[in-house]
Design a protein around this motif. Structure first.
Motif, PDB file in Angstrom:
ATOM      1  N   ASP A   1      10.587  31.885  67.154  1.00  0.00           N
ATOM      2  CA  ASP A   1      11.327  30.808  66.501  1.00  0.00           C
ATOM      3  C   ASP A   1      10.788  29.443  66.897  1.00  0.00           C
ATOM      4  O   ASP A   1      10.672  28.536  66.064  1.00  0.00           O
ATOM      5  CB  ASP A   1      12.812  30.906  66.860  1.00  0.00           C
ATOM      6  CG  ASP A   1      13.493  32.096  66.205  1.00  0.00           C
ATOM      7  OD1 ASP A   1      12.944  32.606  65.210  1.00  0.00           O
ATOM      8  OD2 ASP A   1      14.558  32.527  66.684  1.00  0.00           O
ATOM      9  N   ALA A   2      10.462  29.292  68.176  1.00  0.00           N
ATOM     10  CA  ALA A   2       9.932  28.000  68.640  1.00  0.00           C
ATOM     11  C   ALA A   2       8.556  27.724  68.034  1.00  0.00           C
ATOM     12  O   ALA A   2       8.254  26.600  67.629  1.00  0.00           O
ATOM     13  CB  ALA A   2       9.852  27.987  70.159  1.00  0.00           C
TER      14      ALA A   2
ATOM     15  N   THR B   1      20.261  31.718  60.931  1.00  0.00           N
ATOM     16  CA  THR B   1      19.338  31.313  61.982  1.00  0.00           C
ATOM     17  C   THR B   1      19.461  29.808  62.193  1.00  0.00           C
ATOM     18  O   THR B   1      19.518  29.052  61.224  1.00  0.00           O
ATOM     19  CB  THR B   1      17.884  31.671  61.605  1.00  0.00           C
ATOM     20  OG1 THR B   1      17.562  31.068  60.344  1.00  0.00           O
ATOM     21  CG2 THR B   1      17.709  33.171  61.489  1.00  0.00           C
ATOM     22  N   GLY B   2      19.511  29.404  63.427  1.00  0.00           N
ATOM     23  CA  GLY B   2      19.697  27.991  63.732  1.00  0.00           C
ATOM     24  C   GLY B   2      21.176  27.684  63.923  1.00  0.00           C
ATOM     25  O   GLY B   2      22.039  28.245  63.248  1.00  0.00           O
ATOM     26  N   GLN B   3      21.459  26.811  64.848  1.00  0.00           N
ATOM     27  CA  GLN B   3      22.842  26.520  65.218  1.00  0.00           C
ATOM     28  C   GLN B   3      23.644  25.927  64.066  1.00  0.00           C
ATOM     29  O   GLN B   3      24.849  26.163  63.960  1.00  0.00           O
ATOM     30  CB  GLN B   3      22.859  25.579  66.423  1.00  0.00           C
ATOM     31  CG  GLN B   3      22.221  26.169  67.668  1.00  0.00           C
ATOM     32  CD  GLN B   3      22.250  25.228  68.860  1.00  0.00           C
ATOM     33  OE1 GLN B   3      22.923  24.202  68.829  1.00  0.00           O
ATOM     34  NE2 GLN B   3      21.510  25.575  69.907  1.00  0.00           N
ATOM     35  N   SER B   4      22.984  25.200  63.182  1.00  0.00           N
ATOM     36  CA  SER B   4      23.708  24.569  62.078  1.00  0.00           C
ATOM     37  C   SER B   4      24.310  25.589  61.126  1.00  0.00           C
ATOM     38  O   SER B   4      25.288  25.296  60.430  1.00  0.00           O
ATOM     39  CB  SER B   4      22.769  23.638  61.302  1.00  0.00           C
ATOM     40  OG  SER B   4      21.687  24.375  60.740  1.00  0.00           O
ATOM     41  N   ARG B   5      23.747  26.806  61.092  1.00  0.00           N
ATOM     42  CA  ARG B   5      24.256  27.836  60.183  1.00  0.00           C
ATOM     43  C   ARG B   5      25.587  28.416  60.666  1.00  0.00           C
ATOM     44  O   ARG B   5      26.239  29.165  59.942  1.00  0.00           O
ATOM     45  CB  ARG B   5      23.224  28.962  60.039  1.00  0.00           C
ATOM     46  CG  ARG B   5      21.886  28.524  59.486  1.00  0.00           C
ATOM     47  CD  ARG B   5      22.002  28.090  58.034  1.00  0.00           C
ATOM     48  NE  ARG B   5      22.390  29.185  57.172  1.00  0.00           N
ATOM     49  CZ  ARG B   5      21.537  30.043  56.612  1.00  0.00           C
ATOM     50  NH1 ARG B   5      20.234  29.920  56.846  1.00  0.00           N
ATOM     51  NH2 ARG B   5      21.966  31.002  55.812  1.00  0.00           N
TER      52      ARG B   5
ATOM     53  N   ASP C   1      20.554  34.838  66.108  1.00  0.00           N
ATOM     54  CA  ASP C   1      21.154  33.880  67.030  1.00  0.00           C
ATOM     55  C   ASP C   1      22.598  34.237  67.358  1.00  0.00           C
ATOM     56  O   ASP C   1      23.149  33.750  68.352  1.00  0.00           O
ATOM     57  CB  ASP C   1      21.100  32.473  66.431  1.00  0.00           C
ATOM     58  CG  ASP C   1      19.676  31.936  66.347  1.00  0.00           C
ATOM     59  OD1 ASP C   1      18.814  32.439  67.098  1.00  0.00           O
ATOM     60  OD2 ASP C   1      19.416  31.037  65.524  1.00  0.00           O
ATOM     61  N   ALA C   2      23.223  35.073  66.538  1.00  0.00           N
ATOM     62  CA  ALA C   2      24.611  35.465  66.794  1.00  0.00           C
ATOM     63  C   ALA C   2      24.749  36.185  68.125  1.00  0.00           C
ATOM     64  O   ALA C   2      25.810  36.124  68.755  1.00  0.00           O
ATOM     65  CB  ALA C   2      25.122  36.359  65.663  1.00  0.00           C
TER      66      ALA C   2
END
Length: 744
Positions: A119-120, A410-414, A447-448
């Motif tokens: 991801d990075a 994916t990603g905190q905004s989701r 990410d969950a």
């Protein structure tokens, strides 16, 4: 080392350099951890760092000895026996320390360490850096560089390609550019490296002045992606293409197609169902040459599911009863539509004949879609994964296959619009799943699993709606497919299945993570505390507690319904145990030596149980300590049975009263009720036996490993492959004993 691995190594080195430069003004050494990458990818990164003297001097590289010892290009000076937990806090004389995590066992301890993972590396902002590394040595002007960046960003945004495939794709594009191809043609020619049919002219309709528009590249990628199904001999709806149909469509094209194309198509038709060398080899030819055939093959077949099923059983009449033959006649004649309405008898027929219909992959796929729908919906994530596995499985020549599960959130905004309790439950319930099936199931961007690590950070966002209760707010979405490893990895992936996991805010099990937290930390200083709940006032006489409806229970010592571990004034079972043992000794019903043995057995169990509660929070059912505490619990029961208690009935009564209370919650009538109802004892998931039973991930892993490498996979009765869930423990045991995966 392949060009793709070399590119990954150089890109990671570039990212580390940028991060060190950004942290240059901070006090102390920076900490980085390589996580979720294959061993050869790690070695490629280390090689690239070592080749850069300036970067190598700034980093203290530490590789776990038990994994990397003896590997080529890995200096012995970089190996360590220290765990990442220790390395994170150990002194560092350089600007930064680079650690490697090869599993999830220490993930929690490095949660705040800067990650170097897929991801990075595939972050959208790094697209220019990827292109700069890939184009090294090429004479690329700024205009073409901007166009390539736009194309690469489009591929990243689609989020369907892994790190290794992405690097291989860029390397292939570079080679084509070096041979003189235009940028659009280089991309079209390289599509096979990411598992898509080669299509040199796919991007030709993008106007030259708009080649820097990422959205146009993305639209062309997506329009071509469904053609990946043809590589598995399936149509655009993921239904297998029967050999007879393909042969029928090819014959009229013999004079139209070039001889080499016709011969390749003939090999494709003769190849086994699913992905094989011949099905992949066909798509080395350009899509423009193959399109006439597949356009014909994709045209709607006049036969419908009823007609195909009727035809299938015409030569297998001994497998169906006379009543079922009448049912098939009725199905064919009265429901001839392409998408007939499903009825009860359809489900009954499929349940009885699903196995034999698998002889015809197309017919089996039609029935699965008819019965289950176009996506898999589940409340038990493991059960959902196996349903996806059943649908995606195809015979494959590759030695090993991997089930790939890619999250859409994916990603905190989701997570801003998702319910907090649901996300917390998912992370707690399925902790350690990635480690349990490492090498068999590859989780990408889930990410969950790590939601608790960033829950506080997104809580500050004004868009956060943690209390949302809509259906969408309670769902997590995934794309699942099966792919081989090795040379066939890119092209052998099956069609994707959409998996939707949904949490239920009404079920008792939602408080599982918070109950575990209260077991770990409470004023009694022990995880062995009294659990209880009160029955809520029922509307109907005789109604009891319902684990699917928290409104039937009122918690003891906590506000949130469904919680069984009290928040305040917990009653220590350890203290109670010691008092009762001493009481038996004082009454001379138990010798001092016998009492000592009971106390020692209990202390051993308490220590093991405490460790299991700690580890199951982070590692899930894969934790070794779960089985250890079950053995200690068994030893405690035997110690009671072997104790020198004189009365025949005293030992079982003693065990029932003071031992089996661990992990149970006895319900009482509602506080306002004059008549106390019959007590119901709920066996919670933190009982020693239930914890041990739910630790069968190793058994599942062994069975799954055998089946993923076996061509006879799923020839037996359909499996359910589920964990106990939130049913009563006895029902859980019944389900697990009925589970055939552990058999021969």
């Amino acid at each position: 080392m392949t060009e793709a691995l070399d590119l990954i190594g150089r890109m990671a080195a570039r990212l580390l350099t940028a991060k060190l430069d950004a942290d240059a003004g901070d006090r102390g050494a920076a900490r980085f951890v390589i996580q979720g990458l294959a061993n050869d990818e790690v070695v490629a990164i280390i090689t690239a760092i070592q080749a850069n003297d300036a970067l190598a001097a700034r980093l203290d590289i530490t590789l776990p000895r038990h994994v990397f010892e003896g590997m080529a290009d890995v200096p012995a000076t970089l190996l360590t026996d220290l765990a990442a937990t220790e390395l994170r806090h150990a002194d560092c004389s350089r600007e930064g320390r680079l650690m490697v995590l090869t599993d999830d066992s220490q993930q929690q301890s490095v949660a705040q360490v800067q990650k170097i993972d897929a991801d990075a590396l595939l972050d959208d902002v790094l697209a220019p850096s990827w292109i700069d590394e890939a184009s090294a040595g090429l004479s690329l002007d700024e205009a073409h560089r901007s166009q390539w960046i736009a194309a690469f960003r489009a591929l990243i945004r689609i989020d369907r390609v892994g790190l290794r495939q992405t690097a291989a794709f860029l390397s292939s594009v570079r080679s084509e550019l070096a041979e003189g191809a235009t940028l659009p043609h280089a991309h079209g020619h390289s599509l096979l490296t990411i598992g898509l049919p080669r299509h040199r002219r796919l991007f030709d309709d993008i106007p030259p002045q708009k080649l820097t528009w990422m959205s146009l590249w993305k639209a062309r990628f997506e329009s071509h992606w469904s053609r990946q199904n043809f590589m598995a001999k399936r149509d655009l709806k993921q239904i297998p293409l029967p050999r007879s149909l393909l042969r029928e469509k090819l014959s009229p094209l013999e004079e139209i197609l070039a001889p080499e194309i016709y011969a390749a198509l003939d090999d494709y038709i003769q190849a086994p169902d699913g992905v094989s060398d011949n099905t992949i080899k066909l798509f080395e030819h350009d899509w423009a040459d193959l399109a006439p055939f597949f356009d014909e093959a994709q045209k709607a077949d006049k036969r419908r599911i009823g007609a195909e099923t009727h035809e299938f059983y015409q030569v297998r009449s001994d497998l169906v009863t006379a009543a079922e033959l009448d049912y098939l006649d009725e199905f064919r004649e009265r429901r001839p539509l392409a998408n007939p309405a499903k009825q009860i008898q359809d489900e009954e027929f499929y349940a009885s004949h699903a196995d034999e219909m698998r002889e015809d992959p197309r017919l089996s796929a039609l029935w699965e879609r008819f019965i289950y729908g176009q996506k898999v919906e589940c409340r038990d994530f493991l059960d959902g994964l196996v349903q996806c596995l059943r649908r995606t499985y195809q015979p494959l020549d590759a030695h090993k296959r991997v089930l790939v599960v890619r999250a859409q959130e994916t990603g905190q905004s989701r997570f801003l619009g998702l319910n907090h309790e649901i996300c917390t439950y998912f992370a707690g319930r399925y902790a350690g799943l990635s480690s349990a099936f490492d090498g068999l199931i590859r989780f990408e961007g889930v990410d969950a699993f790590n939601y608790p690590n960033f829950a506080d950070a997104i809580a500050k966002d004004k868009r956060r709606n943690a209390l949302a209760t809509s259906k969408r707010a309670r769902q997590l979405n995934f794309r699942v497919w099966l792919e081989g490893e090795g040379p066939l990895a890119a092209a052998s992936r099956t069609a994707e299945i959409k998996l939707v996991w949904e949490g239920d805010l009404k079920t008792v099990g939602l408080t599982y993570p918070s109950d575990l937290g209260r077991l770990r930390e409470n004023s009694a200083k022990t995880p062995l505390i009294e659990c209880a709940a009160k029955q809520a006032r029922a509307r109907s006489r005789g109604a009891g507690p319902n684990l699917q409806d928290v409104s039937t229970l009122e918690p003891a010592g906590a506000r949130d319904r469904g919680a069984f571990v009290p928040k305040s004034r917990p009653q220590s079972l350890t203290k109670d145990w010691k008092l009762q043992v001493q009481g038996l000794i004082d009454l001379e019903l138990l010798s001092a030596e016998g009492g000592k043995r009971l106390l020692e057995a209990y202390a051993t169990f308490e220590t093991a149980y405490k460790l299991a509660i700690e580890e199951i929070t982070y590692l899930g059912f894969v934790a070794d300590s779960v089985a250890v505490q079950a053995n200690a619990y068994s030893a405690l029961l035997h110690a009671i049975l072997d104790a020198d208690l004189p009365a025949l009935g005293l030992r079982p009564r003693f065990a029932s009263r003071y031992v089996h209370r661990r992990g149970r919650a006895a319900t009482q009538g509602p506080a306002s009720s004059e008549r106390v109802r019959r007590r119901v004892v709920l066996a919670l998931d933190n009982t020693p036996a239930a914890m041990s039973a739910s630790s069968t991930g190793r058994r599942w892993r062994e069975a799954l490993s055998k089946r993923l490498s076996s061509p006879s996979f799923l020839e037996r009765q359909p499996t359910h492959f589920t964990e106990p869930g939130w049913s009563l423990f006895l029902a859980s045991c019944v389900r697990m004993l009925a589970e055939p995966l552990g058999g021969p």
